[in-house]
Design a protein around this motif. Sequence first.
Motif, PDB file in Angstrom:
ATOM      1  N   SER A  50     -21.156  40.349  62.598  1.00  0.00           N
ATOM      2  CA  SER A  50     -21.261  41.326  61.640  1.00  0.00           C
ATOM      3  C   SER A  50     -19.582  41.774  61.566  1.00  0.00           C
ATOM      4  CB  SER A  50     -22.011  42.288  61.725  1.00  0.00           C
ATOM      5  OG  SER A  50     -21.891  43.065  60.938  1.00  0.00           O
ATOM      6  N   LEU A  51     -18.949  42.259  62.569  1.00  0.00           N
ATOM      7  CA  LEU A  51     -17.608  42.945  63.022  1.00  0.00           C
ATOM      8  C   LEU A  51     -16.795  41.962  62.456  1.00  0.00           C
ATOM      9  CD1 LEU A  51     -16.208  45.371  63.719  1.00  0.00           C
ATOM     10  CD2 LEU A  51     -16.275  44.518  66.201  1.00  0.00           C
ATOM     11  N   VAL A  52     -16.726  40.646  63.168  1.00  0.00           N
ATOM     12  CA  VAL A  52     -15.813  39.568  62.666  1.00  0.00           C
ATOM     13  C   VAL A  52     -15.838  39.107  61.033  1.00  0.00           C
ATOM     14  CG1 VAL A  52     -15.141  36.970  63.041  1.00  0.00           C
ATOM     15  CG2 VAL A  52     -15.597  38.495  65.029  1.00  0.00           C
ATOM     16  N   LYS A  53     -16.957  39.482  60.358  1.00  0.00           N
ATOM     17  CA  LYS A  53     -17.042  38.860  58.921  1.00  0.00           C
ATOM     18  C   LYS A  53     -16.233  40.045  58.142  1.00  0.00           C
ATOM     19  CE  LYS A  53     -19.525  34.951  58.118  1.00  0.00           C
ATOM     20  NZ  LYS A  53     -20.263  34.697  58.922  1.00  0.00           N
ATOM     21  N   TYR A  55     -14.030  42.263  59.527  1.00  0.00           N
ATOM     22  CA  TYR A  55     -12.657  42.500  59.509  1.00  0.00           C
ATOM     23  C   TYR A  55     -11.665  41.179  59.269  1.00  0.00           C
ATOM     24  CZ  TYR A  55      -8.373  43.533  62.171  1.00  0.00           C
ATOM     25  OH  TYR A  55      -6.898  43.578  62.378  1.00  0.00           O
ATOM     26  N   GLN A  56     -12.179  40.069  59.386  1.00  0.00           N
ATOM     27  CA  GLN A  56     -11.564  38.906  58.908  1.00  0.00           C
ATOM     28  C   GLN A  56     -10.431  38.855  59.671  1.00  0.00           C
ATOM     29  OE1 GLN A  56     -12.403  36.597  55.983  1.00  0.00           O
ATOM     30  NE2 GLN A  56     -14.602  37.596  56.436  1.00  0.00           N
ATOM     31  N   PRO A  57     -10.474  38.454  60.862  1.00  0.00           N
ATOM     32  CA  PRO A  57      -9.164  38.523  61.689  1.00  0.00           C
ATOM     33  C   PRO A  57      -8.380  36.987  61.547  1.00  0.00           C
ATOM     34  CG  PRO A  57     -11.010  37.944  63.080  1.00  0.00           C
ATOM     35  CD  PRO A  57     -11.692  38.612  61.877  1.00  0.00           C
ATOM     36  N   ASP A  58      -7.162  37.016  61.768  1.00  0.00           N
ATOM     37  CA  ASP A  58      -6.563  35.733  61.758  1.00  0.00           C
ATOM     38  C   ASP A  58      -6.781  35.140  63.243  1.00  0.00           C
ATOM     39  OD1 ASP A  58      -5.494  35.608  59.279  1.00  0.00           O
ATOM     40  OD2 ASP A  58      -4.211  37.264  59.825  1.00  0.00           O
ATOM     41  N   VAL A  59      -6.855  35.891  64.348  1.00  0.00           N
ATOM     42  CA  VAL A  59      -6.779  35.473  65.590  1.00  0.00           C
ATOM     43  C   VAL A  59      -7.837  36.420  66.370  1.00  0.00           C
ATOM     44  CG1 VAL A  59      -5.510  35.269  67.777  1.00  0.00           C
ATOM     45  CG2 VAL A  59      -4.547  34.716  65.762  1.00  0.00           C
ATOM     46  N   SER A  96     -16.220  30.909  61.767  1.00  0.00           N
ATOM     47  CA  SER A  96     -16.773  31.164  60.484  1.00  0.00           C
ATOM     48  C   SER A  96     -15.712  31.580  59.488  1.00  0.00           C
ATOM     49  CB  SER A  96     -18.171  32.073  60.609  1.00  0.00           C
ATOM     50  OG  SER A  96     -17.551  33.480  60.937  1.00  0.00           O
ATOM     51  N   VAL A  97     -14.846  32.562  60.151  1.00  0.00           N
ATOM     52  CA  VAL A  97     -13.731  32.963  59.204  1.00  0.00           C
ATOM     53  C   VAL A  97     -12.319  32.131  59.433  1.00  0.00           C
ATOM     54  CG1 VAL A  97     -14.674  35.273  59.128  1.00  0.00           C
ATOM     55  CG2 VAL A  97     -13.141  34.888  60.892  1.00  0.00           C
ATOM     56  N   ASP A  98     -12.597  31.179  60.048  1.00  0.00           N
ATOM     57  CA  ASP A  98     -11.222  30.226  60.083  1.00  0.00           C
ATOM     58  C   ASP A  98     -10.225  30.990  60.873  1.00  0.00           C
ATOM     59  OD1 ASP A  98      -9.752  27.938  59.979  1.00  0.00           O
ATOM     60  OD2 ASP A  98      -8.697  28.364  57.987  1.00  0.00           O
ATOM     61  N   ALA A  99     -10.671  31.778  62.230  1.00  0.00           N
ATOM     62  CA  ALA A  99      -9.634  32.444  62.975  1.00  0.00           C
ATOM     63  C   ALA A  99      -9.294  31.577  64.074  1.00  0.00           C
ATOM     64  CB  ALA A  99     -10.319  33.737  63.235  1.00  0.00           C
ATOM     65  N   ALA A 100      -8.187  31.711  64.834  1.00  0.00           N
ATOM     66  CA  ALA A 100      -8.068  30.980  66.217  1.00  0.00           C
ATOM     67  C   ALA A 100      -8.658  31.806  67.263  1.00  0.00           C
ATOM     68  CB  ALA A 100      -6.594  30.851  66.405  1.00  0.00           C
ATOM     69  N   LYS A 147      -9.879  25.535  67.059  1.00  0.00           N
ATOM     70  CA  LYS A 147      -8.674  26.226  67.215  1.00  0.00           C
ATOM     71  C   LYS A 147      -8.816  27.160  68.468  1.00  0.00           C
ATOM     72  CE  LYS A 147      -8.108  28.101  62.864  1.00  0.00           C
ATOM     73  NZ  LYS A 147      -7.282  28.281  61.838  1.00  0.00           N
ATOM     74  N   HIS A 148      -8.665  26.656  69.621  1.00  0.00           N
ATOM     75  CA  HIS A 148      -8.829  27.454  70.715  1.00  0.00           C
ATOM     76  C   HIS A 148      -7.659  27.345  71.655  1.00  0.00           C
ATOM     77  CE1 HIS A 148     -10.563  23.651  72.063  1.00  0.00           C
ATOM     78  NE2 HIS A 148      -9.982  23.922  73.433  1.00  0.00           N
ATOM     79  N   ILE A 149      -7.363  28.501  72.494  1.00  0.00           N
ATOM     80  CA  ILE A 149      -6.626  28.517  73.637  1.00  0.00           C
ATOM     81  C   ILE A 149      -7.223  29.128  74.837  1.00  0.00           C
ATOM     82  CG2 ILE A 149      -4.591  29.347  74.815  1.00  0.00           C
ATOM     83  CD1 ILE A 149      -3.154  28.645  72.034  1.00  0.00           C
ATOM     84  N   ILE A 150      -7.552  28.482  75.743  1.00  0.00           N
ATOM     85  CA  ILE A 150      -7.974  29.288  76.990  1.00  0.00           C
ATOM     86  C   ILE A 150      -6.887  29.395  78.161  1.00  0.00           C
ATOM     87  CG2 ILE A 150      -9.694  28.594  78.944  1.00  0.00           C
ATOM     88  CD1 ILE A 150     -11.055  28.507  76.320  1.00  0.00           C
ATOM     89  N   LEU A 151      -6.527  30.376  78.453  1.00  0.00           N
ATOM     90  CA  LEU A 151      -5.524  30.908  79.170  1.00  0.00           C
ATOM     91  C   LEU A 151      -5.969  31.384  80.644  1.00  0.00           C
ATOM     92  CD1 LEU A 151      -2.275  31.129  78.869  1.00  0.00           C
ATOM     93  CD2 LEU A 151      -2.722  33.659  79.058  1.00  0.00           C
ATOM     94  N   ARG A 152      -5.834  30.472  81.424  1.00  0.00           N
ATOM     95  CA  ARG A 152      -6.134  30.595  83.009  1.00  0.00           C
ATOM     96  C   ARG A 152      -5.199  31.508  83.661  1.00  0.00           C
ATOM     97  NH1 ARG A 152      -8.200  24.461  84.115  1.00  0.00           N
ATOM     98  NH2 ARG A 152     -10.119  24.521  83.162  1.00  0.00           N
ATOM     99  N   THR A 153      -5.511  32.380  84.334  1.00  0.00           N
ATOM    100  CA  THR A 153      -4.656  33.164  85.068  1.00  0.00           C
ATOM    101  C   THR A 153      -4.968  33.920  86.236  1.00  0.00           C
ATOM    102  OG1 THR A 153      -3.086  34.882  84.974  1.00  0.00           O
ATOM    103  CG2 THR A 153      -4.936  35.477  84.228  1.00  0.00           C
TER     104      THR A 153
END
Length: 299
Positions: A50-53, A55-59, A96-100, A147-153
């Motif tokens: 619901s929140l993502v839909k 707000y429609q974020p790019d990332v 669902s909103v084509d965000a990375a 469209k994912h990036i996993i950042l291990r730290t």
Amino acid sequence: MVIKLKKIMITGAYGQVGFCLTQQAQANGWDVLAIDRDKLDITDPQAVNSLVKEYQPDVVINAAAHTAVDKAETEIDASFAINRDGPKYLAEAATSVDAAMLHISTDYVFSGDKDGTYSEADPVAPQGVYGASKLAGEEAVITANSKHIILRTAWVFGEHGNNFVKTMLRLGSQRDQLGIVADQFGGPTYAGDIAAALLVMAEKAVAAPATVSWGIYHFAGEPHVNWHQFAQAIFDKAVEHKLLAKAPQLNALTTADYPTPAKRPANSRLDCRKIFNEFGIQPSDWHKALENIVAYAPQ
């Protein structure tokens, strides 16, 4: 002409990295939705969607996690709900909103038994619930969003939140001697540098998604040290900046001397060449970050 701001959704906004991410994203001109668990339960798929839909974020950057490594050994359901299911729901909603989807992971996905540094291609073998739940989260994100990036730290510290630097300064003001583990090695990583790295990748994900090499990246601090050496550097800097009149005596301990419910990796050294080659991002300079040590002092 109306200029549309790039939109970024940050979860775990009160945590060490999330706090820095929010500040830096706002300063860099992003439209920011920064949320923590008081505003969104990431383990509730309907709420996330619901929140993502709306707000429609790019990332979407997920900096939320169940990071209590020892508690995770008994809080198994909570660990997997927050570290696996939450990232899965966020990644699905982002798709669902084509965000990375950018997601923070950990050195704990490895066994810690290797000689040398760990590359992104090395086999994973978590030794406890925390590492297993974080690995499951990586796999869930990869499956849910192309469209994912996993950042291990590893070994994260910063001015905001609880961490090793703050603990050392507090104990150093109370005790003349401290025992510090000296047979676990890694790269202390400044939270502000993690945030900056994520935003470099987020910028490219929005500006030129077709050119991004999606996948897993390592980002941590250099030079590599053990906890005893890191503590010594902290106290040297604290004395230099007159936070402490003198440093406590540091006694080197082995892991066996300091048993914990969860096994710690003996080797948390991460190879950061891939992120430099792809994004031009240098390893975190933790010595430089400690120049601001006054900001870590107990209030």
